[in-house]
Scaffold this active site. Structure first.
Site, PDB file in Angstrom:
ATOM      1  CG  ASP A  20      -1.711   1.207   1.418  1.00  0.00           C
ATOM      2  OD1 ASP A  20      -2.388   1.609   0.468  1.00  0.00           O
ATOM      3  OD2 ASP A  20      -1.666   1.795   2.519  1.00  0.00           O
ATOM      4  CG  ASP A  22      -1.879   7.438   0.759  1.00  0.00           C
ATOM      5  OD1 ASP A  22      -1.225   8.492   0.778  1.00  0.00           O
ATOM      6  OD2 ASP A  22      -2.514   7.047  -0.241  1.00  0.00           O
ATOM      7  CG  ASP A 183      -1.791   2.135   6.588  1.00  0.00           C
ATOM      8  OD1 ASP A 183      -2.372   3.068   7.177  1.00  0.00           O
ATOM      9  OD2 ASP A 183      -1.917   1.930   5.373  1.00  0.00           O
TER      10      ASP A 183
END
Length: 260
Positions: A20, A22, A183
């Protein structure tokens, strides 16, 4: 084999790592929280970080719930969703800048080790393509990745599995041979639905959430070695250690070793 040459990966082992963007490669999570907090504060309200982490982080549709919460808790009317979004965009212009968005710890070293080990790398993000490319270029990360899938490339963004399925296809790998690094809970759900092995790396703002759906939870990417995960990269001898780093589960509790 010459120094720095990658060892061949045995058949049946993971072949790729999909990240990922961000909150995983770059810390745009805290600037977003600061922008949302500023929006609440100018209306005389307070935004609890756990509410933001649960309702907004990794959830583009979460801003509508955020605006509803603001109208419920602010002393004065907060305006329509459109008005609040325009004001939030003003705060994003302040906080979503190179002065606030930072490369996360462990990078780019973790990417270099994975590439040197022969793993293929990709990005799978729900963010717009221009945003993703901007920060990959800004931090000189773009050359590490064999494929980049953004929100512009899919019909359904995370938590749908499509971003990870497209990334795996672009790498020429089955999803089961990919490790996904995420995250947010939304990202973990997308990676799990795609059939990848999931490594979660929560941010300081999201560590209180339940990451039990991930196969492993790491505190950061410092020293992370994806070739040392069972089923990933060169085979290890019986009794050899597993991944570098802390093997923790949801809410920081110790987890059992990797399932076999």
């Amino acid at each position: 084999m010459t120094a720095g040459a990658a060892a061949p990966l045995p058949a049946g082992h993971h072949r790729a790592v999909v990240f990922d963007l961000d909150g995983t490669l770059v810390d745009s999570v805290r600037p977003d929280f600061l922008a949302c907090t500023a929006l609440f504060e100018e209306h005389g309200a307070r935004l609890p970080h756990d509410v933001w982490a649960r309702e907004v982080c990794g959830r583009p549709e979460g801003y509508a719930r955020l605006f509803a919460l603001l109208r419920e808790t602010a002393p004065a009317p907060g305006g329509s969703d459109g008005q609040l979004r325009r004001r939030l965009c003003d705060h994003w212009a302040t906080y979503m800048t190179p002065a606030h968005i930072r490369l996360l710890p462990g990078l780019p070293d973790t990417l270099e080790r994975a590439r040197d080990a022969g793993l293929r790398l990709a990005v799978a993000s729900s963010s717009d393509g221009a945003w993703v490319r901007r920060w990959l270029r800004h931090f000189a990360l773009d050359h590490f990745f064999d494929a980049v899938v953004t929100g512009d490339d899919v019909t359904r963004r995370k938590p749908a599995p499509e971003p990870y399925l497209r990334a795996a296809a672009a790498l020429g790998c089955a999803p089961s041979r990919c490790v996904a690094v995420e995250d947010s809970l939304t990202g973990v759900a997308a990676a799990r639905a795609a059939g990848t092995t999931v490594v979660a790396v929560p941010t300081p703002l999201t560590r209180g959430l339940d990451y039990g759906a991930a196969d492993r939870v790491l505190p950061d990417l410092v020293g992370a070695d994806f070739t040392a995960l069972p089923g990933t990269g060169p085979a290890t001898a019986p009794g050899a250690g597993t991944a570098t780093g802390t093997d923790t589960g949801a809410r920081g509790k110790e987890r059992e070793p990797w399932p076999t």
